[in-house]
Design an enzyme around this catalytic site. Structure first.
Site, mmCIF file in Angstrom:
data_model
loop_
_atom_site.group_PDB
_atom_site.id
_atom_site.type_symbol
_atom_site.label_atom_id
_atom_site.label_comp_id
_atom_site.label_asym_id
_atom_site.label_seq_id
_atom_site.Cartn_x
_atom_site.Cartn_y
_atom_site.Cartn_z
ATOM 1 N N TYR A 1 84.798 30.212 -6.206
ATOM 2 C CA TYR A 1 84.323 28.819 -6.229
ATOM 3 C C TYR A 1 83.875 28.406 -4.821
ATOM 4 O O TYR A 1 82.808 27.811 -4.647
ATOM 5 C CB TYR A 1 85.470 27.939 -6.722
ATOM 6 N N THR B 1 88.767 13.867 -13.421
ATOM 7 C CA THR B 1 87.904 14.157 -14.571
ATOM 8 C C THR B 1 88.637 15.151 -15.463
ATOM 9 O O THR B 1 89.797 15.493 -15.206
ATOM 10 C CB THR B 1 86.573 14.799 -14.113
ATOM 11 N N LYS C 1 80.088 27.248 -3.861
ATOM 12 C CA LYS C 1 79.827 25.908 -3.325
ATOM 13 C C LYS C 1 79.384 26.001 -1.858
ATOM 14 O O LYS C 1 78.549 25.219 -1.400
ATOM 15 C CB LYS C 1 81.065 25.023 -3.469
ATOM 16 N N ASP D 1 72.079 24.816 -21.059
ATOM 17 C CA ASP D 1 73.010 25.708 -20.361
ATOM 18 C C ASP D 1 72.324 26.061 -19.050
ATOM 19 O O ASP D 1 71.314 26.773 -19.035
ATOM 20 C CB ASP D 1 73.264 26.967 -21.203
HETATM 21 N N1 LIG Z 1 86.684 16.867 -10.522
HETATM 22 C C1 LIG Z 1 86.876 17.326 -9.308
HETATM 23 O O1 LIG Z 1 87.982 17.224 -8.745
HETATM 24 C C2 LIG Z 1 85.744 17.978 -8.567
HETATM 25 C C3 LIG Z 1 85.902 18.193 -7.194
HETATM 26 C C4 LIG Z 1 84.885 18.794 -6.476
HETATM 27 C C5 LIG Z 1 83.717 19.160 -7.114
HETATM 28 N N2 LIG Z 1 83.592 18.955 -8.448
HETATM 29 C C6 LIG Z 1 82.344 19.383 -9.078
HETATM 30 O O2 LIG Z 1 81.807 18.309 -9.818
HETATM 31 C C7 LIG Z 1 80.986 18.820 -10.860
HETATM 32 C C8 LIG Z 1 81.323 18.115 -12.170
HETATM 33 O O3 LIG Z 1 82.689 18.320 -12.449
HETATM 34 P P1 LIG Z 1 83.556 17.282 -13.300
HETATM 35 O O4 LIG Z 1 84.841 17.170 -12.585
HETATM 36 O O5 LIG Z 1 82.775 16.069 -13.622
HETATM 37 O O6 LIG Z 1 83.821 18.192 -14.596
HETATM 38 P P2 LIG Z 1 84.003 17.885 -16.154
HETATM 39 O O7 LIG Z 1 84.901 18.964 -16.630
HETATM 40 O O8 LIG Z 1 84.357 16.461 -16.418
HETATM 41 O O9 LIG Z 1 82.545 18.137 -16.714
HETATM 42 C C9 LIG Z 1 81.968 19.397 -16.628
HETATM 43 C C10 LIG Z 1 80.793 19.442 -17.587
HETATM 44 O O10 LIG Z 1 80.096 20.668 -17.328
HETATM 45 C C11 LIG Z 1 79.581 21.127 -18.553
HETATM 46 N N3 LIG Z 1 79.207 22.537 -18.420
HETATM 47 C C12 LIG Z 1 80.032 23.608 -18.309
HETATM 48 N N4 LIG Z 1 79.297 24.733 -18.262
HETATM 49 C C13 LIG Z 1 77.985 24.359 -18.327
HETATM 50 C C14 LIG Z 1 76.766 25.066 -18.339
HETATM 51 N N5 LIG Z 1 76.726 26.394 -18.266
HETATM 52 N N6 LIG Z 1 75.619 24.358 -18.407
HETATM 53 C C15 LIG Z 1 75.644 23.016 -18.501
HETATM 54 N N7 LIG Z 1 76.766 22.286 -18.509
HETATM 55 C C16 LIG Z 1 77.935 22.958 -18.424
HETATM 56 C C17 LIG Z 1 80.739 20.869 -19.528
HETATM 57 O O11 LIG Z 1 80.300 20.916 -20.867
HETATM 58 C C18 LIG Z 1 81.202 19.495 -19.076
HETATM 59 O O12 LIG Z 1 80.536 18.459 -19.775
HETATM 60 C C19 LIG Z 1 81.201 20.334 -10.859
HETATM 61 O O13 LIG Z 1 80.138 20.956 -10.166
HETATM 62 C C20 LIG Z 1 82.489 20.503 -10.084
HETATM 63 O O14 LIG Z 1 82.571 21.765 -9.454
HETATM 64 C C21 LIG Z 1 84.578 18.363 -9.187
#
Ligand SMILES: NC(=O)c1ccc[n+]([C@@H]2O[C@H](COP(=O)([O-])OP(=O)(O)OC[C@H]3O[C@@H](n4cnc5c(N)ncnc54)[C@H](O)[C@@H]3O)[C@@H](O)[C@H]2O)c1
Length: 254
Positions: free
Chosen positions: A159, A193, A163, A68
């Site tokens: 958020y 995702t 960021k 975590d």
């Molecule tokens: N998907 C998008 O459109 C998008 C766009 C911009 C930025 N992001 C960023 O990309 C990163 C990954 O997002 P994603 O889309 O792959 O999400 P996802 O939902 O596929 O995966 C998120 C993962 O984070 C884990 N998680 C949540 N809380 C946690 C904690 N406290 N400690 C450790 N792990 C934890 C979850 O268990 C999950 O496996 C994030 O930082 C998100 O803000 C995503």
């Protein structure tokens, strides 16, 4: 001249956070495919285990650990696990984050602080824990930020603040540890995702139409950029925030 692509991470160890799913899992697969030993971590221990098993089944080197990212003591354990496994840490992918929707007047204190803790404080915790090993390896850190760091979208003040904080922190860290550790961030746009599973198809189509390349990103699009920044191909790149958003941020449409 050699035609085969080099395995850029042979002999290197990478620790990835939030790697049970989405961008983190795709990056773990990518780094492992390029020769890295990957420590797959997530608060979802079963999910991290699944990804590590999958990488091993494909012939890669992977271990998993429950982490975590908001718990500093768990950071110490994760970095120690990497050191015990291979004796080194070359790459740290700080990827954890989730967005909470709500205009400023709708957010309570707990929601605001949770968002900053998950997306920004956790970066500090991870860097603090990993700097000694990364220094020895002359390693690289890549942080997953977001297009929200540089473009305002209604309903995401916490958020965006978290960021956006990464944007400045990356430069600060790059200056602080220049010559020893490189620090960069990737800023994804909309990436298909789990974060997008609840989003209606019509809205996804709208976002794709407002993205110059005409589609949502795939986790592998972001993994490729992380792998570049983490590799020696980027040995002269530090302190940068790289938008990987299909052009979303340079389009005039909201
Ligand atoms: N998907 C998008 O459109 C998008 C766009 C911009 C930025 N992001 C960023 O990309 C990163 C990954 O997002 P994603 O889309 O792959 O999400 P996802 O939902 O596929 O995966 C998120 C993962 O984070 C884990 N998680 C949540 N809380 C946690 C904690 N406290 N400690 C450790 N792990 C934890 C979850 O268990 C999950 O496996 C994030 O930082 C998100 O803000 C995503």
């Amino acid at each position: 001249m050699t035609v085969a692509a080099p395995a850029r991470f042979t002999g290197r160890t990478a620790l990835l956070t939030a790697a049970a799913s989405g961008i983190g899992a795709a990056t773990a697969r990518r780094l492992a495919a390029e020769g890295a030993s990957v420590l797959v971590t997530d608060v979802d221990a079963e999910g991290a285990h699944r990804v590590a098993e999958e990488i091993r089944a494909a012939g890669g080197r992977a271990q998993d650990q429950c982490l975590d990212v908001t718990a500093p003591s768990q950071w110490t354990a994760a970095v120690t696990a990497a050191e015990s496994w291979t004796g080194r840490l070359d790459v740290l992918h700080l990827n954890a984050g989730q967005n909470v929707h709500g205009a400023a007047h709708e957010l309570d204190d707990a929601t605001w602080h949770h968002q900053l803790r998950l997306c920004l404080d956790a970066v500090f915790y991870g860097v603090r824990a990993a700097v000694p090993l990364l220094r020895t390896a002359r390693g690289a850190v890549v942080i997953t930020s977001s297009v929200h760091a540089v473009v305002g979208f209604k309903g995401f003040p916490a958020y965006a603040a978290a960021k956006g904080g990464i944007d400045a922190l990356v430069r600060q860290l790059a200056v602080e540890y220049g010559g020893q550790i490189r620090f960069n961030a990737v800023l994804p746009g909309a990436v298909a995702t789990a974060l997008w599973t609840e989003v209606p198809d019509e809205y996804k189509a709208l976002v794709a139409s407002r993205t110059p390349v005409g589609r949502l990103g795939a986790p592998e699009d972001i993994a490729a950029a992380v792998a570049f920044l983490a590799s020696e191909d980027a040995s002269f790149v530090t302190g940068q925030n790289l938008l990987v958003d299909g052009g979303r941020s340079i389009s005039s449409q909201e």
